[in-house]
Write a protein that holds these residues in place. Structure first.
Motif, short mmCIF file in Angstrom:
data_model
loop_
_atom_site.label_atom_id
_atom_site.label_comp_id
_atom_site.label_asym_id
_atom_site.label_seq_id
_atom_site.Cartn_x
_atom_site.Cartn_y
_atom_site.Cartn_z
N GLU A 91 0.72 -1.11 0.05
CA GLU A 91 0.09 0.08 -0.05
C GLU A 91 0.89 1.26 0.09
N VAL A 92 0.81 2.02 -1.10
CA VAL A 92 1.38 3.40 -0.99
C VAL A 92 0.45 4.65 -0.95
N ALA A 93 0.79 5.25 0.27
CA ALA A 93 0.16 6.31 1.00
C ALA A 93 0.03 7.81 -0.02
N PRO A 94 -0.95 8.25 0.08
CA PRO A 94 -0.84 9.71 -0.69
C PRO A 94 0.41 10.76 -0.26
N PRO A 95 0.91 11.37 -1.16
CA PRO A 95 2.01 12.23 -0.60
C PRO A 95 1.73 13.30 0.46
N LYS A 96 2.57 13.69 1.01
CA LYS A 96 2.47 14.64 2.01
C LYS A 96 2.66 15.99 1.76
N ALA A 97 3.01 16.86 2.40
CA ALA A 97 3.50 18.24 2.07
C ALA A 97 4.90 18.16 1.32
N HIS A 98 5.05 18.87 0.22
CA HIS A 98 6.17 18.86 -0.43
C HIS A 98 6.53 17.33 -1.08
N GLN A 101 18.76 8.42 4.10
CA GLN A 101 19.94 7.41 4.05
C GLN A 101 19.36 6.11 4.92
N VAL A 102 18.24 6.11 5.82
CA VAL A 102 17.64 5.23 6.76
C VAL A 102 16.25 4.83 6.16
N GLY A 103 16.09 5.34 4.91
CA GLY A 103 14.53 4.77 4.25
C GLY A 103 13.33 5.45 4.72
N VAL A 104 13.36 6.63 4.99
CA VAL A 104 12.15 7.53 5.50
C VAL A 104 12.14 8.80 4.91
N LEU A 105 11.23 9.44 4.59
CA LEU A 105 10.84 10.79 4.24
C LEU A 105 11.17 12.01 5.27
N ALA A 106 10.66 12.98 5.00
CA ALA A 106 11.10 14.14 5.88
C ALA A 106 10.28 14.21 7.23
N ASP A 107 9.33 13.46 7.24
CA ASP A 107 8.60 13.31 8.56
C ASP A 107 9.05 12.13 9.51
N GLY A 108 10.03 11.33 8.80
CA GLY A 108 10.52 10.39 9.59
C GLY A 108 9.85 8.85 9.41
N THR A 109 8.74 8.98 8.45
CA THR A 109 8.21 7.76 8.18
C THR A 109 8.16 7.36 6.61
N SER A 110 7.89 6.08 6.25
CA SER A 110 7.77 5.77 4.97
C SER A 110 6.29 5.84 4.36
N TYR A 115 10.66 0.20 4.45
CA TYR A 115 11.27 1.43 4.21
C TYR A 115 11.91 1.63 2.86
N GLN A 116 12.06 3.12 2.52
CA GLN A 116 12.48 3.20 1.03
C GLN A 116 13.68 3.56 0.81
N PHE A 117 14.26 2.78 -0.10
CA PHE A 117 15.86 2.81 -0.18
C PHE A 117 16.29 4.03 -0.82
N LEU A 118 16.97 4.71 0.14
CA LEU A 118 17.76 6.29 -0.46
C LEU A 118 16.54 7.20 -0.86
N GLY A 119 15.43 6.87 0.00
CA GLY A 119 14.13 7.71 -0.25
C GLY A 119 13.32 7.69 -1.62
N TYR A 147 4.31 2.02 -7.60
CA TYR A 147 4.07 3.28 -7.17
C TYR A 147 5.05 3.76 -6.05
N THR A 148 5.43 5.05 -5.91
CA THR A 148 6.32 5.34 -4.76
C THR A 148 6.06 6.76 -4.68
N VAL A 149 6.56 7.36 -3.49
CA VAL A 149 6.51 8.67 -3.23
C VAL A 149 7.68 9.33 -2.70
N VAL A 150 8.11 10.54 -3.40
CA VAL A 150 9.36 10.99 -3.22
C VAL A 150 9.32 12.66 -2.86
N PRO A 151 10.29 13.30 -2.31
CA PRO A 151 10.27 14.76 -2.07
C PRO A 151 10.22 15.39 -3.13
N ASP A 152 9.70 16.77 -3.26
CA ASP A 152 9.73 17.40 -4.55
C ASP A 152 11.12 17.75 -4.94
#
Length: 392
Positions: A28-35, A124-133, A143-147, A154-159
């Protein structure tokens, strides 16, 4: 899109634990959060770094938390964007990037480096800005390898870790610019700054090494020596621009001595594209004194390189490069343009193509040395191409 703001169910190759084969799972791939931006991954290259983090974790590589979805060299299409995203829209073609470019920090503003560190530690530890995947499977965070995690449909990445590219770019080719080709090519043209009529030696003839040879040729080097213990790679190396190739096993002498003798004192530039400290030392010692430059492009995180100080005192330069020195978000679209304008090879790197459910076979091709790059297609062209929305 109908999936905007919804959790998407899709397939991904999940690494549940180190040194075990990947398992195709429904995630399951959650919706993107801010940025953040959620993308449909269309194609992903299989990089040696993915293999190393799975099968050689703690052997030159720092341990990452499991379970995780590997993959970091990819291209896709924007499915939806989170709050405060202003530079992307659904339908945009994009390349996700393991190296961010915020465009605002001191490093992004400096022409000396591409090392933006925004969200770096989390990625580097597989999470996005809020500390979760944003990926989960069977009730567990994945966890998301290298973000990035491009082994997921489908995946979610920072803008700030996403490059928008031209609409006519073939995603199954330009995905290679997400790592290997950009790294090797940039090692030659950005880090080494190879000069016209110079002599070069490239250690390791995988995708990064071949790209380095391509960069040396573009820079109009006069002599380009390709070095690898697998002679089956020599023909491909010459296709990219190598003027000759050497197998270190063909001589009883250390390879650096062979290169120094062959070139009458050493090469102007040596590029290490393996990630082996022993070969790094050999590459440095293969350069000429007074002005020889050695660039380390091969990846290792925990190992130590041995350097004879006298080699540096005599005028040699030793330096490293990360992602070839390219400012990721800013420069990758330009590399795509170069490919589209036939100034850059990509098709020639691709030796195999596979579907997502054949990804372990693709790893075997990589490990055996039979492939340069295998490109994985994440979506079966025969199946209806509509993402499934998760329901409670």
């Amino acid at each position: 899109m109908a999936t905007d703001g919804q959790v998407i169910k899709c397939k991904a190759a999940v690494a549940w634990e180190p040194r075990k084969a990947l398992v195709i799972e429904e995630v399951e791939v959650a919706p993107p959060k801010a940025h953040e931006v959620r993308i449909k991954t269309v194609a992903t290259g299989l990089c040696h770094t993915d293999w190393e983090y799975l099968y050689e974790t703690e052997k030159g590589m720092k341990s990452r938390p499991f379970p995780l979805v590997l993959g970091h060299e990819a291209a896709g299409i924007v499915e939806s964007v989170g709050p405060d995203v202003t530079t992307f829209s659904p339908g945009d073609k994009v390349i996700p990037l393991f190296l961010p470019y915020c465009g605002e920090c001191e490093r992004c503003q400096s022409p000396k480096t591409n090392h933006c560190r925004k969200n770096w530690e989390n990625a580097q530890v597989g999470v996005l800005a809020d500390g979760t995947s944003r990926i989960s499977c069977k009730g567990r965070q994945v966890y998301q390898f290298l973000g990035v995690s491009s082994f997921s449909q489908y995946t979610v990445v920072p803008d700030i870790s996403l490059a928008k590219i031209r609409a006519d770019a073939p995603l199954d080719k330009v995905c290679l610019l997400g790592c290997g080709v950009s790294t090797g090519y940039g090692a030659a043209v950005n880090a080494a700054k190879v000069e016209k009529d110079s002599s070069c030696a490239v250690f390791g003839l995988g995708a990064v090494g071949l790209a380095a040879i391509m960069g040396c040729k573009v820079a109009m080097a006069k002599s380009i020596i390709g070095i690898d213990i697998n002679p089956e790679k020599f023909e491909k190396a010459k296709e990219f621009g190598a003027t000759e190739c050497i197998n270190p096993r063909d001589s009883s002498k250390p390879i650096q001595e062979v290169v120094v003798e062959k070139t009458g004192g050493g090469v102007d530039y040596a590029l290490e594209c393996v990630g082996s400290p022993v070969i790094m030392s050999a590459a440095l010692e293969s350069t000429t004194d007074a002005w020889g430059t050695c660039v380390i492009a091969g990846w290792t995180e925990t190992e130590t390189m041995s350097v004879m100080v006298n080699k540096l005192l005599m005028g040699r330069t030793l330096k490293g490069t990360y992602f070839g020195g390219w400012k990721s978000v800013q420069d990758v679209p330009k590399l795509v343009d170069d490919y589209m304008n036939q100034k850059l090879k990509l098709d020639e790197f691709i030796t195999h193509t596979r579907q997502l459910d054949q990804i372990n076979e693709a790893f075997e091709l990589l490990k055996s040395g039979k492939s340069i790059r295998t490109v994985i297609s994440l979506h079966d062209s025969q199946e209806e191409d509509k993402p499934e929305v998760a329901t409670e």
